[in-house]
Design an enzyme around this catalytic site. Structure first.
Site, PDB file in Angstrom:
ATOM      1  N   THR A   1      -0.024 103.085 114.624  1.00  0.00           N
ATOM      2  CA  THR A   1      -0.485 101.969 115.464  1.00  0.00           C
ATOM      3  C   THR A   1      -1.989 101.994 115.698  1.00  0.00           C
ATOM      4  O   THR A   1      -2.578 100.949 116.007  1.00  0.00           O
ATOM      5  CB  THR A   1       0.233 101.965 116.825  1.00  0.00           C
TER       6      THR A   1
ATOM      7  N   HIS B   1      -0.640 114.288 115.769  1.00  0.00           N
ATOM      8  CA  HIS B   1       0.062 114.460 117.042  1.00  0.00           C
ATOM      9  C   HIS B   1       0.543 115.907 117.168  1.00  0.00           C
ATOM     10  O   HIS B   1       1.137 116.447 116.230  1.00  0.00           O
ATOM     11  CB  HIS B   1       1.316 113.579 117.102  1.00  0.00           C
TER      12      HIS B   1
ATOM     13  N   ASN C   1       1.412 109.998 111.585  1.00  0.00           N
ATOM     14  CA  ASN C   1       1.928 108.704 111.156  1.00  0.00           C
ATOM     15  C   ASN C   1       0.849 108.047 110.314  1.00  0.00           C
ATOM     16  O   ASN C   1      -0.249 107.764 110.814  1.00  0.00           O
ATOM     17  CB  ASN C   1       2.263 107.831 112.372  1.00  0.00           C
TER      18      ASN C   1
ATOM     19  N   HIS D   1      -5.109 110.574 112.903  1.00  0.00           N
ATOM     20  CA  HIS D   1      -4.886 111.475 114.038  1.00  0.00           C
ATOM     21  C   HIS D   1      -3.636 112.306 113.815  1.00  0.00           C
ATOM     22  O   HIS D   1      -2.684 111.860 113.175  1.00  0.00           O
ATOM     23  CB  HIS D   1      -4.786 110.701 115.354  1.00  0.00           C
TER      24      HIS D   1
ATOM     25  N   ASP E   1      -2.514 112.293 124.738  1.00  0.00           N
ATOM     26  CA  ASP E   1      -2.049 110.927 124.477  1.00  0.00           C
ATOM     27  C   ASP E   1      -1.880 110.183 125.799  1.00  0.00           C
ATOM     28  O   ASP E   1      -1.373 110.738 126.780  1.00  0.00           O
ATOM     29  CB  ASP E   1      -0.720 110.975 123.711  1.00  0.00           C
TER      30      ASP E   1
ATOM     31  N   HIS F   1     -14.828 108.014 111.577  1.00  0.00           N
ATOM     32  CA  HIS F   1     -13.688 107.108 111.418  1.00  0.00           C
ATOM     33  C   HIS F   1     -13.133 107.136 109.993  1.00  0.00           C
ATOM     34  O   HIS F   1     -13.818 106.760 109.043  1.00  0.00           O
ATOM     35  CB  HIS F   1     -14.098 105.665 111.762  1.00  0.00           C
TER      36      HIS F   1
HETATM   37  P1  5GP Z   1       0.359 106.331 116.110  1.00  0.00           P
HETATM   38  O1  5GP Z   1       1.539 105.479 116.477  1.00  0.00           O
HETATM   39  O2  5GP Z   1      -0.776 105.517 115.517  1.00  0.00           O
HETATM   40  O3  5GP Z   1       0.699 107.525 115.290  1.00  0.00           O
HETATM   41  O4  5GP Z   1      -0.166 106.950 117.468  1.00  0.00           O
HETATM   42  C1  5GP Z   1      -1.142 106.381 118.269  1.00  0.00           C
HETATM   43  C2  5GP Z   1      -1.084 107.072 119.597  1.00  0.00           C
HETATM   44  O5  5GP Z   1      -2.278 106.776 120.308  1.00  0.00           O
HETATM   45  C3  5GP Z   1       0.082 106.655 120.460  1.00  0.00           C
HETATM   46  O6  5GP Z   1       0.880 107.789 120.768  1.00  0.00           O
HETATM   47  C4  5GP Z   1      -0.600 106.056 121.697  1.00  0.00           C
HETATM   48  O7  5GP Z   1       0.076 106.350 122.894  1.00  0.00           O
HETATM   49  C5  5GP Z   1      -1.973 106.675 121.653  1.00  0.00           C
HETATM   50  N1  5GP Z   1      -3.015 105.872 122.255  1.00  0.00           N
HETATM   51  C6  5GP Z   1      -3.230 104.543 122.064  1.00  0.00           C
HETATM   52  N2  5GP Z   1      -4.299 104.141 122.770  1.00  0.00           N
HETATM   53  C7  5GP Z   1      -4.771 105.231 123.407  1.00  0.00           C
HETATM   54  C8  5GP Z   1      -5.882 105.441 124.300  1.00  0.00           C
HETATM   55  O8  5GP Z   1      -6.634 104.537 124.643  1.00  0.00           O
HETATM   56  N3  5GP Z   1      -6.057 106.705 124.771  1.00  0.00           N
HETATM   57  C9  5GP Z   1      -5.233 107.740 124.403  1.00  0.00           C
HETATM   58  N4  5GP Z   1      -5.503 108.949 124.934  1.00  0.00           N
HETATM   59  N5  5GP Z   1      -4.191 107.576 123.572  1.00  0.00           N
HETATM   60  C10 5GP Z   1      -3.964 106.342 123.077  1.00  0.00           C
HETATM   61 ZN    ZN Z   2     -12.154 105.019 114.637  1.00  0.00          ZN
END
Ligand code: 5GP
Ligand code: ZN
Length: 118
Positions: free
Chosen positions: A93, A100, A85, A98, A30, A46
């Protein structure tokens, strides 16, 4: 060219610290880690959300990748938290499914913190 940031990582259009690269899934660290180990596992295809007709084989690959990532990142023995999430209320977001994997230090008990505007 895809607008999705995770598809761009899959396509090599933006860099990422790749942890695992398999046929249908990949894992990368991340960009804004919330724990000493914070790695994301994604399907290469996707799918925005879990209900978007993700093939069972891809789900299997996603979850089978979790202990592999944990071993590579050195948290297999110490333990780790696995979070998806999914959707608005979960504060997803990035609209590309994905998983984590978080670890590297002891966490507090419990999983849920609510937003302030409930
Ligand atoms: P969500 O909130 O959707 O569960 O998690 C999205 C995650 O993607 C966040 O933890 C954020 O830091 C990570 N993230 C967003 N943009 C990028 C990126 O360009 N590269 C990487 N490696 N992680 C990203
Ligand atoms: Zn995608």
């Amino acid at each position: 060219m895809s607008e999705c940031i995770f598809c761009m990582i899959v396509n090599g259009e933006i860099p990422a610290k790749v942890v695992l690269d398999e046929d249908d899934v990949m894992a990368f660290d991340d960009v804004a880690p919330q724990a000493p180990v914070h790695t994301l596992i994604i399907p290469k295809h996707h799918y925005a959300h879990m209900a978007d007709d993700v093939p069972p084989d891809t789900m299997l690959s996603l979850f089978s990748a979790v202990p592999k990532v944990a071993a590579i990142k050195g948290v297999a023995e110490s333990g780790y938290r696995v979070i998806i999430n999914n959707g608005h209320d979960a504060a997803q977001t990035v609209a590309h499914l994905h998983v984590h994997v978080l670890g590297g230090r002891p966490m507090a008990h419990g999983m849920v913190r609510f937003g302030s505007e409930e």
